[in-house]
Design an enzyme around this catalytic site. Structure first.
Site, short mmCIF file in Angstrom:
data_model
loop_
_atom_site.label_atom_id
_atom_site.label_comp_id
_atom_site.label_asym_id
_atom_site.label_seq_id
_atom_site.Cartn_x
_atom_site.Cartn_y
_atom_site.Cartn_z
N GLU A 1 -36.37 4.87 -55.56
CA GLU A 1 -35.99 5.49 -56.84
C GLU A 1 -34.50 5.29 -57.12
O GLU A 1 -34.09 4.98 -58.23
CB GLU A 1 -36.27 7.00 -56.82
CG GLU A 1 -37.73 7.36 -56.66
CD GLU A 1 -38.18 7.51 -55.21
OE1 GLU A 1 -37.70 6.74 -54.35
OE2 GLU A 1 -38.99 8.40 -54.95
N ASN B 1 -37.33 0.54 -51.41
CA ASN B 1 -36.48 1.16 -50.40
C ASN B 1 -35.86 0.12 -49.48
O ASN B 1 -36.45 -0.91 -49.18
CB ASN B 1 -37.22 2.26 -49.62
CG ASN B 1 -38.56 1.85 -49.06
OD1 ASN B 1 -39.22 0.97 -49.58
ND2 ASN B 1 -38.97 2.49 -47.98
N GLU C 1 -33.82 -0.11 -45.86
CA GLU C 1 -33.48 0.65 -44.65
C GLU C 1 -32.37 -0.04 -43.86
O GLU C 1 -32.14 -1.24 -44.03
CB GLU C 1 -34.74 0.83 -43.80
CG GLU C 1 -35.80 1.59 -44.58
CD GLU C 1 -37.05 1.93 -43.77
OE1 GLU C 1 -37.28 1.30 -42.72
OE2 GLU C 1 -37.78 2.82 -44.21
N CYS D 1 -33.57 5.03 -50.95
CA CYS D 1 -34.93 5.12 -51.48
C CYS D 1 -35.13 4.18 -52.68
O CYS D 1 -34.18 3.82 -53.38
CB CYS D 1 -35.23 6.53 -51.95
SG CYS D 1 -35.32 7.74 -50.65
#
Ligand code: THU
Length: 138
Positions: A56, A43, A45, A54
């Site tokens: 994924e 992830n 940010e 994210c």
């Protein structure tokens, strides 16, 4: 090492590099292509929180950029600890479920939620995102 163990260990490896200055919640993912390649992600940010990506989707978009279009499994690991073990399973968020839906057969796509290499549960994307909307609807 079977493919499940391999995916979990790649997800843990990716998780170490997560860029998480705001939540301190580290997630790693490893995605298996139908051609048996593995793409991992973590992830990322941003100070503008809604721009966070994210683990994924990092893995998915790296793979799609490389020309991969079909996937059969993804392993996800995440929590705020530092170890190669997590306290709980980290299920993919709704956006990631929908993004994965674009590139797989939901009833065949395995989502592996792991705490360790030997403590995991396997769900299908269909179970996580039932009655989903996908490319076939357009
Ligand atoms: N996160 C993921 O990377 N994957 C998930 O499946 C759930 C949430 C990230 C987003 C954010 O950086 C942090 O975890 C806290 O929500």
């Amino acid at each position: 090492m079977d493919y499940i163990e391999k995916l979990i260990s790649k997800a843990f490896e990716a998780r170490k590099k997560a860029y998480i200055p705001y939540s301190n919640f580290k997630v790693g993912a490893a995605l298996l292509t139908k051609s048996e390649k593995i793409y991992s992600g973590f992830n990322i940010e941003c100070a503008a929180y809604s721009v966070c990506n994210c683990a994924e989707r990092t893995a998915l978009f790296r793979a799609v950029f490389d020309g991969e279009r079909e996937f059969s499994a993804i392993a996800v690991v995440g929590d705020s600890g530092e170890k190669e073990i997590t306290e709980s399973y980290c299920p993919p968020c709704g956006m990631c479920r929908q993004a994965l839906r674009e590139f797989c057969i939901p009833s065949e796509m395995k989502v592996i939620l792991a705490k360790t290499i030997s403590d995991f549960k396997i769900l299908t994307l269909d179970e996580l995102l039932p009655y989903s909307f996908g490319p076939n609807h357009l």
